[in-house]
Design a protein around this motif. Structure first.
Motif, PDB file in Angstrom:
ATOM      1  N   SER A  23       0.789  -1.241   0.011  1.00 56.80           N
ATOM      2  CA  SER A  23      -0.010   0.045  -0.106  1.00 56.80           C
ATOM      3  C   SER A  23       0.927   1.242  -0.109  1.00 56.80           C
ATOM      4  N   LEU A  24       2.192   1.165   0.294  1.00 59.31           N
ATOM      5  CA  LEU A  24       2.980   2.498   0.296  1.00 59.31           C
ATOM      6  C   LEU A  24       3.340   2.687  -1.042  1.00 59.31           C
ATOM      7  N   GLU A  28       8.706   3.947  -1.851  1.00 60.05           N
ATOM      8  CA  GLU A  28       8.596   3.667  -0.496  1.00 60.05           C
ATOM      9  C   GLU A  28       8.798   2.287   0.297  1.00 60.05           C
ATOM     10  N   ALA A  29       8.156   1.401  -0.793  1.00 64.24           N
ATOM     11  CA  ALA A  29       8.342   0.072  -0.236  1.00 64.24           C
ATOM     12  C   ALA A  29       9.961  -0.227  -0.321  1.00 64.24           C
TER      13      ALA A  29
END
Length: 338
Positions: A23-24, A28-29
């Protein structure tokens, strides 16, 4: 009246981590994964790959739980230890987090021998260089192998072989003697110690430490030990895992190992390597990847021996790390090195 539809089971910690990362967003992940070890990235990555048809409700549940964890920390420093434990366990999983938690939460108050694990290796070498070789051997056995290897490398040449031989001959140490040594270390730089084990030393520990040293020092130390005890020197060598031994590792383990190694490092390590090792590596790569690696090696030109050995050490360290985690099996002259 119809029965209410069963509520889906709460996701596991690993599944929550996978959902949160998905979901990031990709960038970002990726930043989060950079701070995780290979084993944990594999676990989370596998969990992410198996996610399918995750409802918006479940995503919101995971995010809400994450936010609640943050919101529950209303004041910096209040319940900080518990917070650190929860964050590390959630981020790394219970297995990997345990050791790190001990080093963080216990390490800040560590004294005696335990405190040495938190010091720079040069400082440790300065502390022990004037001690009796038997004391130095016990101290190095108590340290993590990579730290012990760095300390041993900085000791006087005349001491190295003697110290490693004593490490190999150690068969544990009585708790009372360990406490006494801890008190000696405490007086050296003030401390007190929280010793958990008296099982230190042994041939395998000596082999592991020696494996992490430069090849030139390996041979010099083994030769010194061989002058005194040829049988012991041979036993240490039998438990060592060297770069040429990769030729005898099974294909699946090699493939797993290759996923951990940068192409640049691999190409450098294979320069001048045993043809059996080179063939083993290339056979476990895709045809295109193998061709690109060979082309890169040819274009690179000559390389310093020290750079080649450093690249090989990096690959061996990755192999030992994966073996310790049970992900692959490696051997030292026919014997398991895990």
């Amino acid at each position: 009246m119809a029965e209410a539809q069963a509520k889906p089971a709460s996701p596991s910690g690993l599944e929550r981590a996978a959902i949160l990362l998905m979901s990031l967003g990709e960038s970002e992940a990726a930043e989060v994964l950079k701070h995780m070890g290979a084993k944990d990235v594999q676990k989370v990555g596998a969990a992410m790959a198996t996610l399918s048809n995750v409802s918006r409700e479940r995503v919101n549940e995971v995010i809400d739980r994450f936010v609640e964890e943050l919101d529950s920390q209303t004041s910096l420093g209040v319940g900080a230890d518990d917070y650190v434990r929860r964050v590390l366990v959630n981020a790394l999983g219970p297995d990997k987090a345990t050791g790190l938690i001990d080093r963080i939460l216990l390490g800040r108050n560590s004294k005696g021998l335990e405190a040495l694990k938190w010091m720079e290796t040069r400082a440790v070498a300065d502390i022990v260089r004037n001690e009796h070789p038997q004391i130095v051997a016990i101290v190095l056995s108590y340290l993590d192998p990579d730290q012990a290897a760095d300390v041993l490398a900085q000791l006087p040449e005349r001491m190295k072989g003697d110290v490693l031989m004593r490490i190999a001959r150690l068969d544990g140490i009585q708790p009372a003697a360990l406490r006494e040594l801890d008190e000696i270390m405490e007086k050296q730089f003030s401390g007190g110690g929280n010793l958990k084990s008296s099982s230190v030393g042994g041939i395998k520990v000596a082999a592991t430490i020696l494996n992490l040293m430069d090849s030139s020092q390996e041979q010099a130390i083994l030769a010194k030990i061989g002058e005194i005890d040829q049988d012991l020197s041979q036993k240490i060598q039998d438990l060592m895992f060297v770069f040429d031994d990769l030729a005898d590792v099974d294909d699946r383990s090699i493939q797993t190992l290759l996923r951990e190694i940068a192409t640049e490092t691999l190409g450098l390590a294979l320069k001048g390597a045993d043809p059996r090792v080179k063939d083993k590596i290339l056979r476990n790569m895709s045809k295109r990847a193998a061709e690109m690696l060979v082309e890169d090696m040819e274009a690179r030109g000559p390389a310093k021996l020290s750079d080649v050995e450093a690249a090989q050490k990096e690959i061996l360290a990755a192999a030992r790390r994966l073996a310790d985690a049970g992900t692959i099996v490696i051997g030292g002259k026919g014997e398991e090195f895990v």
